[in-house]
Scaffold this active site. Structure first.
Site, PDB file in Angstrom:
ATOM      1  N   ASP A  81      65.557  25.833  82.880  1.00  0.00           N
ATOM      2  CA  ASP A  81      64.600  25.933  81.762  1.00  0.00           C
ATOM      3  C   ASP A  81      63.303  25.240  82.137  1.00  0.00           C
ATOM      4  OD1 ASP A  81      64.721  22.935  80.522  1.00  0.00           O
ATOM      5  OD2 ASP A  81      66.657  23.543  81.307  1.00  0.00           O
ATOM      6  N   ASP A  97      60.890  22.533  80.717  1.00  0.00           N
ATOM      7  CA  ASP A  97      61.132  21.450  79.758  1.00  0.00           C
ATOM      8  C   ASP A  97      60.169  21.543  78.567  1.00  0.00           C
ATOM      9  OD1 ASP A  97      62.937  19.305  79.249  1.00  0.00           O
ATOM     10  OD2 ASP A  97      61.289  17.912  79.570  1.00  0.00           O
TER      11      ASP A  97
HETATM   12  N1  ADE Z   1      69.360  19.837  82.379  1.00  0.00           N
HETATM   13  C1  ADE Z   1      68.971  21.108  82.332  1.00  0.00           C
HETATM   14  N2  ADE Z   1      67.775  21.249  81.709  1.00  0.00           N
HETATM   15  C2  ADE Z   1      67.394  20.006  81.350  1.00  0.00           C
HETATM   16  C3  ADE Z   1      66.273  19.477  80.698  1.00  0.00           C
HETATM   17  N3  ADE Z   1      65.283  20.258  80.294  1.00  0.00           N
HETATM   18  N4  ADE Z   1      66.226  18.149  80.495  1.00  0.00           N
HETATM   19  C4  ADE Z   1      67.238  17.343  80.926  1.00  0.00           C
HETATM   20  N5  ADE Z   1      68.323  17.795  81.554  1.00  0.00           N
HETATM   21  C5  ADE Z   1      68.404  19.102  81.775  1.00  0.00           C
END
Ligand code: ADE
Length: 260
Positions: free
Chosen positions: A197, A199
């Site tokens: 993803d 963030d």
């Molecule tokens: N693991 C997978 N995506 C994440 C994210 N955006 N923040 C923290 N851990 C994750």
């Protein structure tokens, strides 16, 4: 022996003739029994970090038991695939990175085997350069800084923007204390990070959701396991390495020095 600690979405890895072992550790049970098998003629141990049914959240994973058990079984090198969020819009879901640096934003986790023993391991370069070099050809990016947050919640947009503004690349919840504990056990250790993803501070939309993380991980699992298998085939588990430097004794129940 090379060990793989599987992250979110990677609960089984070895096929063919395998054996399951349960290791009693001074730190309690491991996340799951360890599966022993072979890849490319090399002995491999597999342990799903979160348990086979994802019983352990990032902050409750028995990190010390897991690493102690793998070392006890004869592991010398540990590959640590993990799901990560990206702080760089140019590295979207599906990007595989072999990080070279870590930032610790966890809190309250037990992050050492050595309470009161005066042991301070060198951690300037938290990952094994040999393992990283072996994994890099299969990855999209051969370096990057991963910030490890306490979780289990995802970051706020402000936190995420702040991480990105520091120049950090990836965000994750399990990279520490695992890497530091591996160094204390004189194990070679490298993360192989799969972006699931963008963030919260990067994404224009709603922020990060677990369903999306899992779906992205599933979609990219074949490629990730391919990178792992190629890395295992390239690495000599018996090769001495600077990761084993340090004159401290290992914790009780483990051999005093490196196993090779
Ligand atoms: N693991 C997978 N995506 C994440 C994210 N955006 N923040 C923290 N851990 C994750």
């Amino acid at each position: 022996m090379i060990a793989v600690i599987g992250g979110t979405g990677l609960y089984r890895f070895l096929s063919g003739a395998t054996e399951e072992v349960t290791v009693d550790t001074p730190y309690g049970p491991t996340s799951a029994p360890v599966t022993l098998g072979e890849i490319a003629g090399r002995e491999v141990a597999f342990l799903p970090r979160h348990g086979r049914n994802h019983e352990y959240s990032p902050h409750t994973v028995p990190y010390r038991a897991n690493l102690w058990a793998l070392r006890r079984l004869g592991a010398t090198k540990v590959l640590a695939p993990c799901a990560v969020g990206s702080l760089d819009p140019a590295a979207g879901p599906g990007t595989i990175t072999v990080p070279d640096q870590l930032v610790d934003r966890t809190s309250g986790r037990t992050s050492t085997f050595f309470d009161g023993h005066g042991v301070h391991v060198s951690f300037a370069d938290p990952y094994c350069p040999v393992l990283r070099a072996a994994a890099a050809p299969g990855a999209d990016r051969a370096s990057g800084t991963m910030v490890v947050i306490e979780g289990p919640r995802f970051s706020t947009r402000a936190e995420s923007r702040w991480y990105a503004a520091q120049g950090w690349d990836l965000v994750n919840m399990t990279g520490l204390p695992e890497a530091a504990l591996a160094r204390e056990l004189k194990l070679c250790y490298a993360s192989i990070a799969l972006v699931t993803d963008l963030d919260a501070g990067i994404e224009a939309g709603e922020g990060v959701h677990t369903e999306d993380v899992l779906a992205q991980f599933r979609a990219n699992l074949p490629r990730l396991t391919d990178v792992l298998a190629r890395t295992i085939a390239t690495v000599d588990p018996a090769a001495p390495c600077e990761c084993a430097r340090g004159d401290h004794d290992l914790p009780d129940g483990l051999d005093a020095g490196p196993v090779w």
